[in-house]
Design a protein around this motif. Structure first.
Motif, mmCIF file in Angstrom:
data_model
loop_
_atom_site.group_PDB
_atom_site.id
_atom_site.type_symbol
_atom_site.label_atom_id
_atom_site.label_comp_id
_atom_site.label_asym_id
_atom_site.label_seq_id
_atom_site.Cartn_x
_atom_site.Cartn_y
_atom_site.Cartn_z
ATOM 1 N N LEU A 1 36.720 50.491 44.879
ATOM 2 C CA LEU A 1 37.614 51.298 44.035
ATOM 3 C C LEU A 1 38.124 50.494 42.842
ATOM 4 O O LEU A 1 38.468 51.062 41.793
ATOM 5 C CB LEU A 1 38.801 51.816 44.858
ATOM 6 N N GLN A 2 38.179 49.182 42.982
ATOM 7 C CA GLN A 2 38.656 48.337 41.873
ATOM 8 C C GLN A 2 37.651 48.346 40.712
ATOM 9 O O GLN A 2 38.027 48.138 39.568
ATOM 10 C CB GLN A 2 38.839 46.874 42.320
ATOM 11 N N LYS A 3 36.382 48.600 41.004
ATOM 12 C CA LYS A 3 35.357 48.484 39.955
ATOM 13 C C LYS A 3 35.578 49.403 38.759
ATOM 14 O O LYS A 3 35.467 48.950 37.627
ATOM 15 C CB LYS A 3 33.955 48.656 40.541
ATOM 16 N N PRO A 4 35.874 50.689 38.948
ATOM 17 C CA PRO A 4 36.084 51.547 37.766
ATOM 18 C C PRO A 4 37.482 51.428 37.163
ATOM 19 O O PRO A 4 37.784 52.105 36.187
ATOM 20 C CB PRO A 4 35.879 52.964 38.324
ATOM 21 N N ARG A 5 38.330 50.564 37.706
ATOM 22 C CA ARG A 5 39.721 50.460 37.229
ATOM 23 C C ARG A 5 39.786 49.734 35.893
ATOM 24 O O ARG A 5 39.174 48.682 35.724
ATOM 25 C CB ARG A 5 40.553 49.701 38.281
ATOM 26 N N GLN A 6 40.525 50.303 34.940
ATOM 27 C CA GLN A 6 40.724 49.591 33.674
ATOM 28 C C GLN A 6 41.619 48.385 33.915
ATOM 29 O O GLN A 6 42.494 48.425 34.783
ATOM 30 C CB GLN A 6 41.400 50.507 32.662
ATOM 31 N N PRO A 7 41.443 47.320 33.100
ATOM 32 C CA PRO A 7 42.161 46.080 33.406
ATOM 33 C C PRO A 7 43.685 46.231 33.447
ATOM 34 O O PRO A 7 44.338 45.578 34.258
ATOM 35 C CB PRO A 7 41.737 45.131 32.286
ATOM 36 N N PHE A 8 44.242 47.082 32.604
ATOM 37 C CA PHE A 8 45.716 47.208 32.578
ATOM 38 C C PHE A 8 46.126 48.634 32.931
ATOM 39 O O PHE A 8 46.871 49.285 32.204
ATOM 40 C CB PHE A 8 46.270 46.822 31.204
ATOM 41 N N ASN A 9 45.613 49.142 34.048
ATOM 42 C CA ASN A 9 45.855 50.559 34.360
ATOM 43 C C ASN A 9 47.298 50.869 34.719
ATOM 44 O O ASN A 9 47.754 51.982 34.536
ATOM 45 C CB ASN A 9 44.917 51.033 35.483
ATOM 46 N N THR A 10 48.032 49.876 35.257
ATOM 47 C CA THR A 10 49.453 50.141 35.533
ATOM 48 C C THR A 10 50.294 49.272 34.603
ATOM 49 O O THR A 10 49.931 48.126 34.316
ATOM 50 C CB THR A 10 49.824 49.837 37.003
ATOM 51 N N THR A 11 51.396 49.807 34.147
ATOM 52 C CA THR A 11 52.171 49.095 33.126
ATOM 53 C C THR A 11 53.043 48.003 33.750
ATOM 54 O O THR A 11 53.353 48.033 34.948
ATOM 55 C CB THR A 11 53.095 50.060 32.355
ATOM 56 N N ARG A 12 53.435 47.084 32.914
ATOM 57 C CA ARG A 12 54.335 46.006 33.353
ATOM 58 C C ARG A 12 55.645 46.600 33.885
ATOM 59 O O ARG A 12 56.147 46.215 34.928
ATOM 60 C CB ARG A 12 54.596 45.081 32.159
ATOM 61 N N MET A 13 56.185 47.585 33.141
ATOM 62 C CA MET A 13 57.460 48.185 33.544
ATOM 63 C C MET A 13 57.316 48.869 34.903
ATOM 64 O O MET A 13 58.196 48.758 35.763
ATOM 65 C CB MET A 13 57.913 49.183 32.469
ATOM 66 N N ALA A 14 56.213 49.570 35.077
ATOM 67 C CA ALA A 14 56.010 50.294 36.344
ATOM 68 C C ALA A 14 55.915 49.312 37.515
ATOM 69 O O ALA A 14 56.503 49.532 38.579
ATOM 70 C CB ALA A 14 54.754 51.144 36.268
ATOM 71 N N GLN A 15 55.207 48.231 37.318
ATOM 72 C CA GLN A 15 55.069 47.250 38.417
ATOM 73 C C GLN A 15 56.433 46.653 38.791
ATOM 74 O O GLN A 15 56.771 46.509 39.960
ATOM 75 C CB GLN A 15 54.119 46.127 38.001
ATOM 76 N N ILE A 16 57.209 46.333 37.754
ATOM 77 C CA ILE A 16 58.532 45.722 37.993
ATOM 78 C C ILE A 16 59.457 46.712 38.712
ATOM 79 O O ILE A 16 60.136 46.385 39.686
ATOM 80 C CB ILE A 16 59.143 45.252 36.653
#
Ligand SMILES: Cc1ncc(COP(=O)(O)O)c(C=O)c1O
Length: 366
Positions: free
Chosen positions: A250-265
């Motif tokens: 599932l990681q293969k089609p993922r764009q490198p920055f698919n989730t934002t910094r703010m969302a992760q924090i």
């Protein structure tokens, strides 16, 4: 336009998902004050954003010129720690919806089929169609729950994915641990079983432990989201937990920055705010008791719910939706799910729930 000949038929024929209507759009169209509109349409949090998430976001504002850590190290570690798995077992998505799309990329295609329940979350179907897979729909039981016995029987040699939405959106119904165990005993090893548990943390029933199948290295993935229990729908962040080979695919089609910094924090902080989740759950239980009692008094059929929304039969759901909208209450018509006589209402604050019931009575009288 001639250029459209390049759009593949499975895309051209897609009917886009109809989300809950935004407050701003309804205010504009109806000439209403946005602050007076009650939105009970997208199963969002009735208590807003988790306080710990809010505090962490405020602190992080100055970091926003930096790209996120694409691998989401901190958040994935925290999630892995919570569930007793490794980081490699966790994938982050721009909402759990994006993980459904990764599943499409990696596990669906021409010649394959996916098994879904009747009245299950509509995005599964959209993904199957988008990736050219056939949809095998299995009727629910009479009480609107997934029929896992029949779903297991529907699996054939071309089935690549089975979706189990628990609790299910839009019916609010659940399958129990025994039904899941019997199902897991039967399913072949070459089919991906997706447990979509978007409402797990605010579940009002007994949530079956599906993580044990991940720990047993079974052919499955569990999806969760920060949109519902943690009040972060606007940030778009969700996650999946599965055996590492499945997560790697599932990681293969993922764009490198698919989730934002703010969302992760925000998500990382929200996980520490279990008091917030408990308060939300207590409020939803009150909402359920209130609404189910009101529907009974009004003589309306409903599906007893295990989560923060409820399906009720009002007759002509589209018209009821439009009439409520004129009165500043946004809910969801269910015709898109093949339930034209039903509407779905998210539980809000008790004040919002009461406004909805008042307006519904008004609409049904007229
Ligand atoms: C069952 C289910 N799965 C997944 C989602 C997607 O949630 P999100 O993309 O906000 O994480 C939803 C949202 O309504 C849902 O109801």
């Amino acid at each position: 336009m001639e250029v459209l000949k390049h759009v593949p038929s499975q895309i051209a024929e897609l009917i886009p998902y109809e989300p809950g209507r935004p407050i701003e759009a309804v205010a504009r169209e109806m000439g209403l004050n946005p602050e007076e509109i009650v939105k009970l349409a997208s199963n969002e949090s009735a208590l807003g954003v988790s306080r710990l998430a809010k505090r962490a976001m405020k602190k992080a504002v100055d970091e926003m010129f930096l790209y996120p850590d694409g691998g989401g190290y901190n958040l994935r570690s925290k999630i892995a720690g919570m569930f007793g798995v490794e980081q490699g077992n966790v994938i982050l998505g721009n909402g759990s919806n994006e993980i459904l799309e990764f599943i499409g990329h990696s596990f669906m295609g021409e010649g394959k089929n996916v098994v879904v329940s009747e009245y299950a979350f509509i995005v599964y179907r959209l993904m199957a169609k988008m990736f050219g897979a056939e949809v095998k729909e299995v009727p629910t039981k009479k009480n609107f729950t997934h029929n896992l016995t029949e779903m297991a029987k529907a699996i054939d040699e071309n089935t690549s994915v089975v979706f189990i939405c628990n609790p299910n959106n839009p019916t609010g119904s659940m399958v129990n641990a025994t039904e899941i165990r019997k199902f897991m005993d039967k399913v072949p090893e070459d089919v991906l079983i997706v447990f979509d548990e978007a409402y797990a943390e605010i579940c009002l029933g007994r949530m079956p432990d599906t993580m044990k199948y991940v720990l047993e290295n079974r052919n499955c993935i569990v999806l969760r989201t920060f949109s519902k229990a943690y009040g972060l729908a606007g940030l778009r962040i969700g996650y999946g937990i599965g055996p590492q080979p499945i997560v790697d695919a599932l990681q293969k089609p993922r764009q490198p920055f698919n989730t934002t910094r703010m969302a992760q924090i925000a998500a990382e902080a929200a996980l520490d705010d279990q008091g917030f989740v408990r308060r939300c759950r207590a409020l939803y239980r009150k909402g359920k008791n209130y609404m189910e009692a009101e529907f009974e008094k009004m003589g309306l059929e409903f599906v007893p719910t295990s989560t923060n929304f409820i399906l009720v039969k009002t007759g002509n759901g589209r018209q009821v939706f439009e009439e409520l909208q004129k009165r500043g209450v946004i809910i969801r018509p269910m015709d898109g799910y093949g339930l034209p006589e039903w509407i779905r209402i998210t539980f809000g604050t008790m004040e919002q729930n009461e406004i909805f019931i008042d307006k519904l009575k008004e609409v049904l009288k007229s």
